[in-house]
Design a protein around this motif. Structure first.
Motif, PDB file in Angstrom:
ATOM      1  N   ILE A 145      -0.127  39.713  22.789  1.00  0.00           N
ATOM      2  CA  ILE A 145      -0.036  40.388  24.086  1.00  0.00           C
ATOM      3  C   ILE A 145       0.592  39.423  25.093  1.00  0.00           C
ATOM      4  N   SER A 146       0.920  39.932  26.260  1.00  0.00           N
ATOM      5  CA  SER A 146       1.459  39.059  27.301  1.00  0.00           C
ATOM      6  C   SER A 146       0.428  37.989  27.654  1.00  0.00           C
ATOM      7  N   ILE A 147       0.886  36.759  27.746  1.00  0.00           N
ATOM      8  CA  ILE A 147      -0.068  35.678  28.028  1.00  0.00           C
ATOM      9  C   ILE A 147      -0.150  35.360  29.520  1.00  0.00           C
ATOM     10  N   ASP A 148       0.593  36.088  30.328  1.00  0.00           N
ATOM     11  CA  ASP A 148       0.545  35.866  31.778  1.00  0.00           C
ATOM     12  C   ASP A 148      -0.888  36.042  32.284  1.00  0.00           C
ATOM     13  N   GLY A 156      -0.960  14.141  19.063  1.00  0.00           N
ATOM     14  CA  GLY A 156      -0.874  15.037  20.220  1.00  0.00           C
ATOM     15  C   GLY A 156       0.505  15.661  20.362  1.00  0.00           C
ATOM     16  N   ARG A 157       1.443  15.238  19.522  1.00  0.00           N
ATOM     17  CA  ARG A 157       2.820  15.734  19.688  1.00  0.00           C
ATOM     18  C   ARG A 157       2.961  17.211  19.317  1.00  0.00           C
ATOM     19  N   THR A 158       2.233  17.652  18.310  1.00  0.00           N
ATOM     20  CA  THR A 158       2.290  19.073  17.957  1.00  0.00           C
ATOM     21  C   THR A 158       1.769  19.933  19.105  1.00  0.00           C
ATOM     22  N   ILE A 159       0.693  19.438  19.725  1.00  0.00           N
ATOM     23  CA  ILE A 159       0.099  20.200  20.820  1.00  0.00           C
ATOM     24  C   ILE A 159       1.077  20.264  22.001  1.00  0.00           C
ATOM     25  N   ARG A 160       1.737  19.169  22.270  1.00  0.00           N
ATOM     26  CA  ARG A 160       2.748  19.157  23.336  1.00  0.00           C
ATOM     27  C   ARG A 160       3.814  20.206  23.033  1.00  0.00           C
ATOM     28  N   ALA A 161       4.303  20.207  21.782  1.00  0.00           N
ATOM     29  CA  ALA A 161       5.353  21.157  21.393  1.00  0.00           C
ATOM     30  C   ALA A 161       4.839  22.599  21.495  1.00  0.00           C
ATOM     31  N   ALA A 162       3.605  22.808  21.060  1.00  0.00           N
ATOM     32  CA  ALA A 162       3.047  24.169  21.096  1.00  0.00           C
ATOM     33  C   ALA A 162       2.883  24.647  22.538  1.00  0.00           C
ATOM     34  N   MET A 163       2.512  23.727  23.438  1.00  0.00           N
ATOM     35  CA  MET A 163       2.372  24.130  24.850  1.00  0.00           C
ATOM     36  C   MET A 163       3.733  24.502  25.425  1.00  0.00           C
ATOM     37  N   ASN A 164       4.762  23.730  25.077  1.00  0.00           N
ATOM     38  CA  ASN A 164       6.109  24.089  25.536  1.00  0.00           C
ATOM     39  C   ASN A 164       6.518  25.458  25.009  1.00  0.00           C
ATOM     40  N   ARG A 219       3.191  32.639  31.777  1.00  0.00           N
ATOM     41  CA  ARG A 219       2.450  31.637  32.536  1.00  0.00           C
ATOM     42  C   ARG A 219       0.960  31.887  32.361  1.00  0.00           C
ATOM     43  N   PRO A 220       0.364  31.193  31.385  1.00  0.00           N
ATOM     44  CA  PRO A 220      -1.071  31.392  31.196  1.00  0.00           C
ATOM     45  C   PRO A 220      -1.857  30.809  32.359  1.00  0.00           C
ATOM     46  N   LEU A 221      -3.040  31.377  32.583  1.00  0.00           N
ATOM     47  CA  LEU A 221      -3.925  30.861  33.626  1.00  0.00           C
ATOM     48  C   LEU A 221      -4.401  29.461  33.249  1.00  0.00           C
TER      49      LEU A 221
END
Lengths: 182, 316
Positions: free
Chosen positions: A90-93, A107-115, A122-124
């Protein structure tokens, strides 16, 4: 010689605790979306979805966020990592994203996943749940929910085996082998 | 997994596991084109040159969109606006372009073997976007992906490729591709358009349209390539259309859930009737959609890894 640090029961208990912590910290399940990082993070996400449904009776939208295309090592690794599935249900806004992975390492995978996630909206908020935190962070990233902290040396390998992908539920530490991507 | 090569020159040299890798990677890339923001940073800062010595809408646009959706910079060069008209040789053009340090050159040329020749001169990956009547590998990959999506697998399926087989690089790449992926391939057309010995590529050949249509899971119609025919290979377009054009009447002999492919551009009413091209069995536009994903996969797999070893075999 490999050492089992979490067995089937222990993994299940850790996930049950994380499910409770997620609900407690977010004061319920409102606006929550669970997104796992394939392959094993996605299966853990589905398990958390079940646990939360057992506790609260709410079936949270759950999907997968593949970080591969956002990695910072594509020109460095010899083999291109294979692409996994991206499934944002669903929309993550304005949603609170619970991102799930099996092992937190550099932590690099997490950085990439956040990008990757930011390209979808734009998640809350984004919160991170991992089954194992093995230390050795290279980026300022920290998990909000941790199944077990396992201090390791760089030479050791931490492997999460899940029934869905490996036919067995266990977390093992293997000595002196190539460091797993994390 | 990785491709075992620097360039993508044809399907002939690919092994089945490489084709499977390209297809599974393309399947994952399809999702990017469904997003609101259709861009991933994977090839940020890479430069891809599309060098087209022949007319193209679909293929050139598709390569360009694929490059841009992966954040690479794509530059298009078509011969009519280049120094080729001033008499520069292909090799000089390529060496000069290479001096500007592109990360990949995509080339289309009317002469078979042009991409292979360039790949020997150039250190960067070369992608064949169609060379003469030789090969058009990205087209075959997108056809494979389209069929695999619909039928789940290409193993054991029957596909008939119908039309100007002699002049068709699409036919050649697809014969290699589909036979490697376990399909049974039949080529069909008038005798003047069936090259002798085509069976050596592992397919069956027939001049009977009915035989090609009956029992086939997939029909791939090809365009009559008048630009490659020195002399006409059939008496009239009307006669060709009557005998080998796919229309409602001929389609009655087909399986009821047959899939219809065409690499485009279609000549409506010649090799395919409009109602079939726009009809429920037609996958023509799915092919175009899949083309972008396939080309993203090609770029990802050729440009993604480390560059070591690429200098080998380069003769400047």
């Amino acid at each position: 010689m490999k050492k089992v640090v979490l067995d089937d029961k222990a993994i299940d208990r850790a996930l049950a605790r994380i499910a409770h912590e997620i609900i407690e910290r977010n004061k319920g399940t409102e606006k929550l979306v669970i997104l796992g990082i394939p392959t094993r993070g996605y299966h853990l996400a589905l398990r958390l979805q079940n646990k939360i449904e057992e506790i609260e009776g709410v079936h949270l939208p759950t999907g997968a966020v593949d970080a591969t295309l956002y990695r910072d090592d594509l020109g460095i690794k010899k083999d291109q990592p294979s692409l996994k599935k991206m499934d944002i249900p669903i929309s993550i806004d304005g949603k609170k994203i619970i991102m799930v992975d099996d092992v937190l390492f550099t932590g690099r995978t997490i950085r990439a996943a956040m990008n990757a996630l930011m390209d979808f909206g734009r998640p809350l908020a984004i919160q991170l749940a991992v089954l194992v935190d093995r230390g050795h962070r290279e980026l300022p990233i920290k998990a909000d929910y941790v199944g077990k902290n396992i201090p390791t040396s760089m030479k050791e390998g931490v492997k999460v085996h899940l029934f869905e992908t490996d036919g067995i539920n266990e977390v093992v530490v293997e000595p002196a082998q190539e460091a797993k991507q994390g | 997994m990785r491709l075992k090569r620097k360039d993508l020159l044809g399907i002939e040299e690919l092994e089945r596991d490489e084709i499977e890798l390209l297809l599974s990677t393309a399947e994952s890339f399809k999702e990017v084109s469904e997003r609101e923001i259709k861009k991933v940073p994977t090839l940020r800062g890479r430069t891809i040159i599309n060098l087209f010595y022949e007319a193209s809408t679909r293929t050139r646009t598709s390569f360009e969109i694929a490059a841009k959706r992966m954040s690479a910079d794509a530059i298009n060069i078509s011969v009519s606006t280049s120094s080729v008209v001033k008499g520069e040789t292909l090799r000089d053009t390529a060496k000069n372009l290479e001096a500007m340090r592109p990360d990949c050159i995509v080339v289309r040329h009317s002469s078979s073997g042009t991409p292979r020749m360039l790949s020997r001169y150039l250190a960067c990956p070369v992608v064949n976007a169609g060379d003469g009547a030789h090969e058009h590998p990205s087209q075959a990959l997108l056809d494979l992906l389209t069929v695999k999506e619909k039928l789940g697998s290409t193993d054991g399926i029957k596909i008939s490729i119908i039309g100007d087989i002699t002049h068709s690089r699409v036919a050649r790449s697809n014969i290699y591709g589909f036979t490697k992926m376990g399909a049974e391939v039949t080529v069909a057309g008038p005798p003047t358009m069936l090259p002798p010995g085509i069976e050596k590529l592992g397919c069956r050949a027939t001049t009977s349209m009915e035989e090609a249509i009956r029992g086939a899971d997939v029909l791939m119609m090809l365009r009559i390539q008048s630009e490659r025919q020195a002399e006409p290979l059939f008496p009239s377009v009307r006669e060709y259309s009557r005998l080998y054009g796919l229309d409602e009447a001929k389609l009655r002999a087909a399986k009821k859930d047959v899939l219809i492919l065409h690499p485009g551009p279609i000549n409506r009413g010649v090799e395919i009737s409009p109602d079939i091209a726009d009809g429920p069995y037609s996958l023509i536009l799915d092919q175009v959609t899949n083309g972008v994903a396939v080309r993203m996969a090609i770029f990802y797999l050729l440009l993604g890894g480390v560059k070591e070893g690429l200098q080998e075999g380069v003769k400047a």
